[in-house]
Design an enzyme around this catalytic site. Structure first.
Site, PDB file in Angstrom:
ATOM      1  CB  SER A 239    -159.506  45.617-100.411  1.00  0.00           C
ATOM      2  OG  SER A 239    -160.859  45.509-100.722  1.00  0.00           O
TER       3      SER A 239
ATOM      4  CD  GLU B 189    -162.186  49.308-108.605  1.00  0.00           C
ATOM      5  OE1 GLU B 189    -162.374  50.531-108.546  1.00  0.00           O
ATOM      6  OE2 GLU B 189    -162.393  48.544-107.644  1.00  0.00           O
TER       7      GLU B 189
ATOM      8  CD  GLN C 259    -160.717  51.868-104.880  1.00  0.00           C
ATOM      9  OE1 GLN C 259    -160.824  50.647-104.791  1.00  0.00           O
ATOM     10  NE2 GLN C 259    -161.232  52.550-105.870  1.00  0.00           N
ATOM     11  N   GLY C 260    -159.002  54.351-100.663  1.00  0.00           N
ATOM     12  CA  GLY C 260    -159.864  54.976 -99.659  1.00  0.00           C
ATOM     13  C   GLY C 260    -160.959  55.805-100.285  1.00  0.00           C
ATOM     14  CE1 TYR C 261    -160.828  56.474-105.065  1.00  0.00           C
ATOM     15  CE2 TYR C 261    -162.662  55.707-106.376  1.00  0.00           C
ATOM     16  CZ  TYR C 261    -161.415  56.257-106.300  1.00  0.00           C
ATOM     17  OH  TYR C 261    -160.762  56.586-107.447  1.00  0.00           O
ATOM     18  CB  SER C 262    -166.425  52.671 -99.621  1.00  0.00           C
ATOM     19  OG  SER C 262    -166.416  52.174-100.923  1.00  0.00           O
TER      20      SER C 262
HETATM   21  C1  LIG Z   1    -164.827  42.760-102.794  1.00  0.00           C
HETATM   22  C2  LIG Z   1    -164.988  44.227-102.506  1.00  0.00           C
HETATM   23  C3  LIG Z   1    -163.858  45.012-102.263  1.00  0.00           C
HETATM   24  C4  LIG Z   1    -164.000  46.373-101.984  1.00  0.00           C
HETATM   25  N1  LIG Z   1    -162.882  47.106-101.745  1.00  0.00           N
HETATM   26  C5  LIG Z   1    -162.971  48.433-101.545  1.00  0.00           C
HETATM   27  C6  LIG Z   1    -161.793  49.228-101.349  1.00  0.00           C
HETATM   28  O1  LIG Z   1    -160.674  48.721-101.326  1.00  0.00           O
HETATM   29  N2  LIG Z   1    -161.949  50.550-101.154  1.00  0.00           N
HETATM   30  C7  LIG Z   1    -163.165  51.158-101.149  1.00  0.00           C
HETATM   31  O2  LIG Z   1    -163.217  52.372-101.036  1.00  0.00           O
HETATM   32  N3  LIG Z   1    -164.313  50.432-101.298  1.00  0.00           N
HETATM   33  C8  LIG Z   1    -164.233  49.080-101.506  1.00  0.00           C
HETATM   34  N4  LIG Z   1    -165.382  48.322-101.657  1.00  0.00           N
HETATM   35  C9  LIG Z   1    -166.658  48.955-101.419  1.00  0.00           C
HETATM   36  C10 LIG Z   1    -167.516  49.115-102.615  1.00  0.00           C
HETATM   37  O3  LIG Z   1    -166.980  50.021-103.506  1.00  0.00           O
HETATM   38  C11 LIG Z   1    -168.874  49.515-102.057  1.00  0.00           C
HETATM   39  O4  LIG Z   1    -169.402  48.333-101.540  1.00  0.00           O
HETATM   40  C12 LIG Z   1    -169.745  50.115-103.048  1.00  0.00           C
HETATM   41  O5  LIG Z   1    -169.356  51.431-103.270  1.00  0.00           O
HETATM   42  C13 LIG Z   1    -171.220  50.045-102.604  1.00  0.00           C
HETATM   43  O6  LIG Z   1    -171.402  50.761-101.397  1.00  0.00           O
HETATM   44  P1  LIG Z   1    -172.167  50.140-100.145  1.00  0.00           P
HETATM   45  O7  LIG Z   1    -171.594  48.797 -99.864  1.00  0.00           O
HETATM   46  O8  LIG Z   1    -172.167  51.171 -99.093  1.00  0.00           O
HETATM   47  O9  LIG Z   1    -173.632  49.846-100.647  1.00  0.00           O
HETATM   48  P2  LIG Z   1    -174.824  50.880-100.836  1.00  0.00           P
HETATM   49  O10 LIG Z   1    -174.383  52.026-101.642  1.00  0.00           O
HETATM   50  O11 LIG Z   1    -175.414  51.169 -99.499  1.00  0.00           O
HETATM   51  O12 LIG Z   1    -175.834  49.996-101.675  1.00  0.00           O
HETATM   52  C14 LIG Z   1    -176.603  48.964-101.080  1.00  0.00           C
HETATM   53  C15 LIG Z   1    -177.602  48.458-102.100  1.00  0.00           C
HETATM   54  O13 LIG Z   1    -178.469  49.505-102.530  1.00  0.00           O
HETATM   55  C16 LIG Z   1    -178.433  49.646-103.951  1.00  0.00           C
HETATM   56  N5  LIG Z   1    -178.509  51.067-104.313  1.00  0.00           N
HETATM   57  C17 LIG Z   1    -177.706  52.051-103.875  1.00  0.00           C
HETATM   58  N6  LIG Z   1    -178.083  53.223-104.390  1.00  0.00           N
HETATM   59  C18 LIG Z   1    -179.152  52.974-105.175  1.00  0.00           C
HETATM   60  C19 LIG Z   1    -180.008  53.794-105.982  1.00  0.00           C
HETATM   61  N7  LIG Z   1    -179.832  55.108-106.062  1.00  0.00           N
HETATM   62  N8  LIG Z   1    -180.993  53.191-106.658  1.00  0.00           N
HETATM   63  C20 LIG Z   1    -181.189  51.858-106.566  1.00  0.00           C
HETATM   64  N9  LIG Z   1    -180.433  51.047-105.827  1.00  0.00           N
HETATM   65  C21 LIG Z   1    -179.439  51.593-105.130  1.00  0.00           C
HETATM   66  C22 LIG Z   1    -177.104  49.055-104.366  1.00  0.00           C
HETATM   67  O14 LIG Z   1    -177.127  48.587-105.699  1.00  0.00           O
HETATM   68  C23 LIG Z   1    -176.941  47.921-103.370  1.00  0.00           C
HETATM   69  O15 LIG Z   1    -177.658  46.779-103.785  1.00  0.00           O
HETATM   70  C24 LIG Z   1    -165.288  46.962-101.923  1.00  0.00           C
HETATM   71  C25 LIG Z   1    -166.408  46.160-102.135  1.00  0.00           C
HETATM   72  C26 LIG Z   1    -166.276  44.822-102.415  1.00  0.00           C
HETATM   73  C27 LIG Z   1    -167.524  44.010-102.631  1.00  0.00           C
END
Ligand SMILES: Cc1cc2nc3c(=O)[nH]c(=O)nc-3n(C[C@H](O)[C@H](O)[C@H](O)COP(=O)(O)OP(=O)(O)OC[C@H]3O[C@@H](n4cnc5c(N)ncnc54)[C@H](O)[C@@H]3O)c2cc1C
Length: 312
Positions: free
Chosen positions: A163, A246, A128-131
């Site tokens: 992942s 999901e 999954q290529g989102y983040s």
């Molecule tokens: C086990 C696991 C598997 C994953 N696999 C994939 C995958 O296969 N493909 C993929 O694309 N992604 C994947 N992800 C990524 C996941 O979707 C991202 O971690 C998620 O989108 C959060 O982005 P970030 O880690 O950049 O955190 P950030 O967005 O930077 O957030 C960091 C912190 O800030 C808080 N925060 C953010 N915005 C706000 C706001 N506006 N107000 C208040 N608080 C806020 C959040 O709640 C969090 O605590 C995976 C994550 C995990 C944990």
């Protein structure tokens, strides 16, 4: 076809798992969980194919699309039995749980016919290529871009936390295809083959020393012009459809797997007399509460889905 009653279906699932988690697959019991994603990967891919051969992938999908058309209740039962048997962490769950249902909702007949069989047979793995580094919670900030040139999309940019990308054959990529559009507009949901010169996969090594996640770098990577799900520019709607499913049925299996780990931790803590330490006791209680929240959130989600429509 009429679904079998729940008790006989549970017996069928339990019997199949007991019979098949034997011989060459016996070492897979309990494998592949968090921190051990790399474990026995070749054998777990073979296990995916075994599941597929006997019709245990996509059991809730319509029969016309190769599934068994079984209701939520049966899907949950299978997840429960899968976890109870200690069957290995799935390598194919992103295709089965995310991309497959997305194609059932938004894909063309051609896309369903081309991609669903590989998922159902456990022979085609997806990621999954989102983040992205600057698009996590704020997914609409996606900056990876794709440009249509003749028969192909040309893709440039970076994804992160992808992942199982190191094992995947394909990736569904949310990319900006209209550079003039902002935020949720002008995105497209592309189906991109992973094995090509324009894609580099770099594992992110975790504290455990293993890597579930990866960074993905796109440097003029290519996707066929027709491999876009929904209309070009309508990717946000499709991406939200994927996210809506999901946290569905598979969450139950995960929760049961975590429950087993929790029980092992608790037993170890008891044996070591560690529960007298208030900090350890508090953390164990917190983990237990988290498990209950996960379970009831999943039940609420499924309860709300009533008709069984994916994503409800
Ligand atoms: C086990 C696991 C598997 C994953 N696999 C994939 C995958 O296969 N493909 C993929 O694309 N992604 C994947 N992800 C990524 C996941 O979707 C991202 O971690 C998620 O989108 C959060 O982005 P970030 O880690 O950049 O955190 P950030 O967005 O930077 O957030 C960091 C912190 O800030 C808080 N925060 C953010 N915005 C706000 C706001 N506006 N107000 C208040 N608080 C806020 C959040 O709640 C969090 O605590 C995976 C994550 C995990 C944990």
């Amino acid at each position: 076809m009429q679904a079998p009653d729940e008790a006989s279906f549970r017996a069928e699932a339990r019997g199949w798992l007991a019979a098949n988690l034997a011989g060459e697959f016996a070492p897979l019991v309990g494998s592949g969980g968090p921190g051990r994603e790399h474990e026995l990967i070749v054998q777990r891919m073979a296990w995916e194919r075994r599941l597929g051969e006997d019709g245990w992938i996509g059991i809730g999908w319509p029969e016309g699309d190769g599934g068994r058309g079984l209701p939520w209740s049966h899907q949950v039962i299978f997840q429960e039995e899968y976890a109870r048997a200690g069957a290995p962490a799935r390598v194919g769950h992103i295709g089965e749980q995310l991309l497959g249902p997305t194609l059932l909702m938004f894909g063309t007949a051609e896309q369903r016919g081309r991609f669903l069989p590989g998922i159902l047979t456990g022979t085609q793995l997806w990621c999954q290529g989102y983040s992205e580094p600057d698009a996590g919670s704020d997914l609409a900030a996606v900056a990876t871009r794709a440009r249509l040139d003749g028969a192909e999309w040309h893709i440039d940019g970076q994804k992160v936390w992808t992942s199982l990308a190191q094992f995947a054959d394909w990736c569904f990529v949310l990319a900006r295809t209209d550079p003039a559009a902002q935020r949720h507009h002008g995105l497209s949901y592309l189906l991109v083959p992973m094995r090509q010169p324009g894609i580099e996969v770099r594992p992110i090594v975790q504290l455990t020393g293993t890597a579930e996640f990866n960074e993905l770098f796109f440097d003029d990577a290519r996707a066929a012009a027709t491999d876009v799900v929904g209309a070009p520019g309508d990717g946000w709607r499709v991406a939200m459809g994927t996210l809506a499913i999901e946290r569905g049925v598979s969450t139950f299996g995960q929760q049961l797997g975590f429950q087993r780990e929790f029980e092992a931790v608790l037993a170890n803590a008891r044996a070591a007399g560690a529960l007298a330490d208030p900090d350890i006791a508090a953390r164990i209680v917190e983990a237990w509460v988290g498990l209950q929240v996960m379970r009831y959130t999943a039940l609420t989600t499924l309860g709300q889905s009533g008709s069984g429509a994916p994503g409800a």
